[in-house]
Write an enzyme that holds these catalytic residues in place. Structure first.
Site, PDB file in Angstrom:
ATOM      1  CG  ASP A  40      41.593  12.534  22.777  1.00 55.35           C
ATOM      2  OD1 ASP A  40      41.261  12.553  21.589  1.00 55.35           O
ATOM      3  OD2 ASP A  40      41.288  13.433  23.593  1.00 55.35           O
ATOM      4  CG  LEU A  41      46.115  15.886  19.304  1.00 56.92           C
ATOM      5  CD1 LEU A  41      47.540  15.651  19.751  1.00 56.92           C
ATOM      6  CD2 LEU A  41      46.075  16.086  17.780  1.00 56.92           C
ATOM      7  CG  ASP A  42      41.044  19.134  21.941  1.00 58.98           C
ATOM      8  OD1 ASP A  42      41.686  19.839  22.736  1.00 58.98           O
ATOM      9  OD2 ASP A  42      39.858  19.354  21.652  1.00 58.98           O
ATOM     10  CB  THR A  48      43.687  21.766  19.876  1.00 58.35           C
ATOM     11  OG1 THR A  48      43.401  20.432  20.238  1.00 58.35           O
ATOM     12  CG2 THR A  48      45.112  21.854  19.364  1.00 58.35           C
ATOM     13  CE  LYS A  60      36.894  21.248  26.201  1.00 57.22           C
ATOM     14  NZ  LYS A  60      37.317  21.481  27.577  1.00 57.22           N
ATOM     15  N   GLY A  61      35.844  16.277  21.559  1.00 56.46           N
ATOM     16  CA  GLY A  61      35.900  14.883  21.121  1.00 56.46           C
ATOM     17  C   GLY A  61      34.956  14.553  19.980  1.00 56.46           C
ATOM     18  CB  VAL A  62      31.909  16.225  18.969  1.00 57.90           C
ATOM     19  CG1 VAL A  62      30.921  16.379  17.853  1.00 57.90           C
ATOM     20  CG2 VAL A  62      31.243  15.664  20.215  1.00 57.90           C
ATOM     21  CB  SER A 105      43.094  12.618  17.487  1.00 57.06           C
ATOM     22  OG  SER A 105      42.422  13.828  17.246  1.00 57.06           O
ATOM     23  CB  ALA A 106      37.710  13.077  16.368  1.00 54.71           C
ATOM     24  CB  SER A 107      41.877  16.401  15.147  1.00 54.61           C
ATOM     25  OG  SER A 107      42.335  17.475  14.359  1.00 54.61           O
ATOM     26  CE  LYS A 121      38.476   9.742  19.712  1.00 51.83           C
ATOM     27  NZ  LYS A 121      39.401  10.669  20.389  1.00 51.83           N
ATOM     28  CD  GLU A 147      39.041  10.327  24.235  1.00 52.64           C
ATOM     29  OE1 GLU A 147      38.645  11.352  24.806  1.00 52.64           O
ATOM     30  OE2 GLU A 147      39.115  10.244  23.007  1.00 52.64           O
ATOM     31  CG  ASP A 148      39.652  15.413  26.510  1.00 57.59           C
ATOM     32  OD1 ASP A 148      39.795  14.677  25.510  1.00 57.59           O
ATOM     33  OD2 ASP A 148      39.207  16.569  26.434  1.00 57.59           O
TER      34      ASP A 148
HETATM   35  P1  B16 Z   1      39.221  18.782  13.332  1.00 59.24           P
HETATM   36  P2  B16 Z   1      40.278  14.762  19.839  1.00 59.24           P
HETATM   37  C1  B16 Z   1      38.694  16.451  18.483  1.00 59.24           C
HETATM   38  O1  B16 Z   1      39.969  16.073  18.917  1.00 59.24           O
HETATM   39  C2  B16 Z   1      38.273  17.724  19.202  1.00 59.24           C
HETATM   40  O2  B16 Z   1      38.126  17.476  20.583  1.00 59.24           O
HETATM   41  C3  B16 Z   1      36.955  18.201  18.638  1.00 59.24           C
HETATM   42  O3  B16 Z   1      36.564  19.398  19.279  1.00 59.24           O
HETATM   43  C4  B16 Z   1      37.119  18.415  17.137  1.00 59.24           C
HETATM   44  O4  B16 Z   1      35.869  18.826  16.548  1.00 59.24           O
HETATM   45  C5  B16 Z   1      37.583  17.131  16.473  1.00 59.24           C
HETATM   46  O5  B16 Z   1      38.813  16.721  17.077  1.00 59.24           O
HETATM   47  C6  B16 Z   1      37.799  17.280  14.991  1.00 59.24           C
HETATM   48  O6  B16 Z   1      38.848  18.172  14.764  1.00 59.24           O
HETATM   49  O7  B16 Z   1      38.222  19.841  12.996  1.00 59.24           O
HETATM   50  O8  B16 Z   1      40.621  19.308  13.561  1.00 59.24           O
HETATM   51  O9  B16 Z   1      39.212  17.640  12.335  1.00 59.24           O
HETATM   52  O10 B16 Z   1      39.800  15.105  21.215  1.00 59.24           O
HETATM   53  O11 B16 Z   1      39.598  13.555  19.228  1.00 59.24           O
HETATM   54  O12 B16 Z   1      41.781  14.690  19.741  1.00 59.24           O
HETATM   55 MG    MG Z   2      39.909  14.941  23.393  1.00 61.76          MG
END
Ligand code: B16
Ligand code: MG
Length: 219
Positions: free
Chosen positions: A10-12, A18, A46-48, A115-117, A146, A170-171
């Site tokens: 996972d990233l964040d 971040t 977080k992770g959402v 990552s969801a990001s 996720k 994962e965190d």
């Molecule tokens: P973005 P991860 C997630 O990262 C973050 O934890 C979450 O807070 C954020 O809303 C999501 O990425 C989407 O990010 O707005 O940059 O697309 O923990 O899955 O690496």
């Molecule tokens: Mg994360």
């Protein structure tokens, strides 16, 4: 004994923090809308995914808006967030993460980012870790957030490794659930109370080595 062929990170919260930048940008939006958004509230994001994060934020503020207004708000928040992440440097890589990636690669373990990001490519570029991964599965390539297993399954598919041979780092609780739903092994990064479903939990990646991985799973 479990054979490990790939690790998905996972990233964040695992590779970089971040969440602090997400928080500053969401708080700015909340203030514009006339309410306070605390760090405690931010834990829920977080992770959402981005849109789900906005839904939670508006729920905290007791507000609701039509879909098109919400799209504009999410875009505005992302603009502010981008201003922060554009300033990121490799110094922001969390302790132990880069060393672990390098050691795993030396030992023939395939590596993916999951990552969801949607900002994953920019962040990896800024912290100079893009080349450390063999595959990237993120919010641009996968829509189901996720705890749906899709992001991690995509990572395994890109690596051409069966999910049962993958370990996910994962965190977030939703991320651990996503990995379990994908049929993968899990290492939780953070607190045992929150990540109780993980196979193993460590506070961070400092000192986590290839041997640690083998000692957890190759029993
Ligand atoms: P973005 P991860 C997630 O990262 C973050 O934890 C979450 O807070 C954020 O809303 C999501 O990425 C989407 O990010 O707005 O940059 O697309 O923990 O899955 O690496
Ligand atoms: Mg994360």
């Amino acid at each position: 004994m479990v054979e490990i062929k790939a690790c998905i990170f996972d990233l964040d919260g695992v590779v970089v923090d971040t969440a602090k930048y997400h928080y500053l940008a969401w708080r700015k939006l909340a203030r514009e809308l006339g309410f306070e958004f605390s760090e405690q509230h931010n834990e829920r994001l977080k992770g959402v995914s981005r849109m789900r994060s906005l839904e939670i934020l508006l729920e905290v503020g007791g507000l609701s808006f039509p879909k098109d207004e919400m799209e504009k708000m999410a875009a505005k928040k992302n603009g502010w967030y981008l201003e922060y992440i554009m300033q990121m440097t490799p110094k922001e890589i969390l302790p132990g993460a880069k060393e672990l990636l390098e050691e795993l690669r030396r030992n023939g373990i395939k590596l993916a980012l999951g990552s969801a990001s949607k900002n994953t490519p920019v962040i990896l570029d800024k912290i100079k870790l893009t080349k450390h991964f063999d595959a990237i599965a993120d919010g641009n390539s996968v829509t189901a957030a996720k705890p749906a297993p899709d992001i991690f399954l995509k990572g395994a598919e890109l690596l051409n490794v069966n999910p049962s041979f993958c370990v996910v780092f994962e965190d977030a609780e939703a991320g651990i659930e996503a990995a379990i739903n994908a049929g993968m092994r899990t290492v939780g990064i953070g607190s045992k109370d929150i990540l109780s479903k993980a196979d193993f939990v460590v506070p961070n990646l400092k000192g986590f080595s290839y041997n640690t991985l083998l000692s957890i799973f190759n029993k």
